[in-house]
Write a protein that holds these residues in place. Structure first.
Motif, PDB file in Angstrom:
ATOM      1  N   SER A  13      35.057 -14.839   8.646  1.00  0.00           N
ATOM      2  CA  SER A  13      35.350 -14.232   9.943  1.00  0.00           C
ATOM      3  C   SER A  13      35.580 -12.736   9.764  1.00  0.00           C
ATOM      4  O   SER A  13      35.773 -12.261   8.639  1.00  0.00           O
ATOM      5  CB  SER A  13      36.579 -14.884  10.588  1.00  0.00           C
ATOM      6  OG  SER A  13      37.718 -14.712   9.780  1.00  0.00           O
ATOM      7  N   GLY A  14      35.521 -12.005  10.871  1.00  0.00           N
ATOM      8  CA  GLY A  14      35.798 -10.578  10.828  1.00  0.00           C
ATOM      9  C   GLY A  14      34.595  -9.708  10.545  1.00  0.00           C
ATOM     10  O   GLY A  14      34.728  -8.485  10.440  1.00  0.00           O
ATOM     11  N   THR A  52      29.867  -9.757  10.831  1.00  0.00           N
ATOM     12  CA  THR A  52      28.670 -10.470  11.292  1.00  0.00           C
ATOM     13  C   THR A  52      28.056 -11.213  10.110  1.00  0.00           C
ATOM     14  O   THR A  52      27.261 -10.658   9.353  1.00  0.00           O
ATOM     15  CB  THR A  52      27.678  -9.501  11.925  1.00  0.00           C
ATOM     16  OG1 THR A  52      28.339  -8.733  12.941  1.00  0.00           O
ATOM     17  CG2 THR A  52      26.520 -10.272  12.556  1.00  0.00           C
ATOM     18  N   GLU A  91      27.932 -21.402  12.357  1.00  0.00           N
ATOM     19  CA  GLU A  91      29.352 -21.734  12.167  1.00  0.00           C
ATOM     20  C   GLU A  91      30.071 -20.758  11.228  1.00  0.00           C
ATOM     21  O   GLU A  91      31.260 -20.928  10.967  1.00  0.00           O
ATOM     22  CB  GLU A  91      29.481 -23.152  11.604  1.00  0.00           C
ATOM     23  CG  GLU A  91      28.943 -24.229  12.520  1.00  0.00           C
ATOM     24  CD  GLU A  91      29.763 -24.357  13.800  1.00  0.00           C
ATOM     25  OE1 GLU A  91      30.987 -24.075  13.770  1.00  0.00           O
ATOM     26  OE2 GLU A  91      29.171 -24.721  14.848  1.00  0.00           O
ATOM     27  N   ASN A  92      29.348 -19.755  10.739  1.00  0.00           N
ATOM     28  CA  ASN A  92      29.937 -18.778   9.793  1.00  0.00           C
ATOM     29  C   ASN A  92      30.526 -19.468   8.575  1.00  0.00           C
ATOM     30  O   ASN A  92      31.659 -19.185   8.153  1.00  0.00           O
ATOM     31  CB  ASN A  92      31.016 -17.930  10.484  1.00  0.00           C
ATOM     32  CG  ASN A  92      30.450 -16.971  11.503  1.00  0.00           C
ATOM     33  OD1 ASN A  92      29.232 -16.822  11.636  1.00  0.00           O
ATOM     34  ND2 ASN A  92      31.320 -16.312  12.251  1.00  0.00           N
ATOM     35  N   ALA A 130      34.978 -20.433   4.943  1.00  0.00           N
ATOM     36  CA  ALA A 130      34.963 -20.031   6.347  1.00  0.00           C
ATOM     37  C   ALA A 130      35.082 -18.516   6.423  1.00  0.00           C
ATOM     38  O   ALA A 130      36.029 -17.937   5.877  1.00  0.00           O
ATOM     39  CB  ALA A 130      36.116 -20.696   7.085  1.00  0.00           C
TER      40      ALA A 130
END
Length: 116
Positions: free
Chosen positions: A25-26, A28, A76-77, A23
């Motif tokens: 995040s942080g 693009t 969903e990254n 997963a």
């Protein structure tokens, strides 16, 4: 802050399968090629597989070709590694990493142990 969180590791017998997830995040996610790298006990970091930003092409180290499949879901990254026909020599901590190769930012890793 870039955050990569791997999951899905475990202990399996030779010939078994596991699916690793990462997963992200942080950042693009869809703008970056992503990779899976691994580190076996007492060994250095080894590149395993990479996937281009849009998933249009994938790359594998020779020893996992035909057994591992890298994929991603940019909506969903998420980054994935489907590992089939696992061998004892696949035992390692697996990390997802930004960009191609072993130098990119990576997560904390997930342990994969293949033993009988």
């Amino acid at each position: 802050e870039v955050l990569l969180v791997e999951s899905g590791g475990g202990q399996v017998q030779p010939g078994g399968s596991l699916r690793l997830s990462c997963a992200a995040s942080g950042f693009t996610f869809g703008l970056y090629a992503m990779s899976w790298v691994r580190q076996a006990p007492g060994e250095g970091l080894e590149w395993v597989s990479s996937i281009l930003q849009d998933g249009s092409d994938t790359f594998y180290i020779e020893s996992v070709k035909g057994r591992f499949t890298i994929s991603r879901d940019n909506a969903e990254n998420m980054l994935y590694l489907q590992m089939n026909s696992l061998k004892i020599e696949d035992t390692a901590v697996y990390y997802c990493a930004m960009n191609v190769g072993t130098a990119g930012t990576r997560g904390q890793g997930t342990q994969v142990t293949v033993s009988s």
